[in-house]
Scaffold this active site. Structure first.
Site, PDB file in Angstrom:
ATOM      1  N   GLY A 151       0.816  -1.211   0.000  1.00  0.00           N
ATOM      2  CA  GLY A 151       0.000   0.000   0.000  1.00  0.00           C
ATOM      3  C   GLY A 151       0.846   1.255   0.000  1.00  0.00           C
ATOM      4  O   GLY A 151       1.633   1.495  -0.912  1.00  0.00           O
ATOM      5  N   ASP A 152       0.694   2.063   1.047  1.00  0.00           N
ATOM      6  CA  ASP A 152       1.474   3.303   1.176  1.00  0.00           C
ATOM      7  C   ASP A 152       2.550   3.170   2.245  1.00  0.00           C
ATOM      8  O   ASP A 152       3.029   4.180   2.777  1.00  0.00           O
ATOM      9  CB  ASP A 152       0.556   4.480   1.502  1.00  0.00           C
TER      10      ASP A 152
END
Length: 319
Positions: free
Chosen positions: A228-229
């Site tokens: 993801g981030d």
């Protein structure tokens, strides 16, 4: 000349021409008929160069003269000297001299190697095809390896590769009694960016943050997209725990004004947690867990901060 010898030469599986020293053809065997489609009746008593005009070349004539005068022996390869006898077959040519009753004769042997040449050409073709196939397979292996060990969006090491390499550096740190740092990085308000501007904009943020992290780290540091981030940075061979500040300061000083669409610019902030070997654990999972907790501590304080597990959190200039 002995007719029995001529009869025997008719059964030899190669073309045979015998001439006198003036190159008048005395013998032309059955295989020569098959190779040239010239009957022996047409060939006998005619001049060699008149019957086979492709032989009327300076280099060939010099070779024949050397055979007659000096008893030299010559070989002409089908691959180098094509079409001397016929354009339809591949022939190796051998030229020798023999003497009988004080007379000199030239014997020209024409060995048909067409099938061998074709096989060699086929082998070359197959070898080339195998080379190309092998090259493609190696390229596929690299692609598969990239899929297995590298993040497709950013090109960074993925979680699998990071953990594998991190274990190696951890083993080295244990042997050398040295320290190891691990940074857990999360993009602040990333869900809001995705919700407001879409996932393509989110991908652009992730890519540009990955570039910032790579540019901010040392050559032997390992930068990974954890998912993801989230990103991980492994800091091998640090002398002191506060050595992480050099990397954190570079990240803080980086320009994080990111253009996500044609004319939309957003300022990105990061929350970072840092753990250390041996202070925070004896394995990579423990170090990731502790750095993750420190990162969430930074988020709970409003984000845009870097906090370590062994010191009070500090706000870095530019975060």
């Amino acid at each position: 000349m002995d007719s029995t010898l001529f009869d025997i030469l008719n059964y030899v599986n190669e073309g045979i021409i015998i001439t006198d020293e003036k190159l008048n053809i005395l013998f032309w065997n059955i295989q020569m008929e098959n190779l040239t489609q010239i009957k022996k009746e047409e060939a006998i008593n005619s001049n060699l160069y008149e019957r086979l005009p492709n032989l009327d070349k300076n280099y060939f004539k010099k070779a024949v003269n050397s055979v007659i005068e000096n008893d030299y022996k010559y070989f002409f390869s089908s691959t180098i000297h094509e079409g001397l006898i016929t354009d339809t077959r591949k022939l190796n040519i051998r030229i020798n001299r023999f003497v009988r009753d004080n007379s000199r004769y030239v014997i020209i042997e024409c060995i048909d190697v067409t099938s061998q040449v074709l096989r060699i050409e086929q082998l070359k073709k197959y070898s080339n095809e195998l080379y190309i196939l092998n090259k493609k397979l190696k390229e596929k292996e690299k692609e598969i390896e990239k899929l297995a060990y590298y993040d497709q969006l950013t090109g960074l090491a993925n979680r699998t590769l990071f953990c594998h390499v991190a274990e190696k550096f951890l083993e080295k740190a244990k042997r050398d009694n040295s320290k190891l740092g691990l940074m857990f990085i999360d993009i602040d308000n990333f869900k809001k960016i995705n919700d407001e501007y879409g996932h393509k904009a989110g991908d652009q943020v992730v890519i540009q943050i990955a570039n910032i992290l790579e540019e901010s780290t040392r050559k032997h540091d390992i930068v990974s997209r954890y998912g993801g981030d989230e990103f991980l940075i492994l800091l091998p061979d640090i002398q002191y725990y506060d050595n992480y500040e050099i990397i954190a300061s570079r990240i803080a000083d980086a320009n994080r004004e990111i253009i996500i669409l044609d004319d939309i610019q957003v300022n990105i902030s990061l929350s970072i947690g840092v753990s250390f070997y041996p202070e925070d654990g004896n394995n990579i999972d423990d170090l990731i867990f502790k750095a993750d907790k420190a990162m969430y501590c930074a988020k709970n304080k409003g984000g845009n901060k870097c906090i370590t597990t062994i010191s009070i959190g500090k706000t870095l200039v530019g975060f």
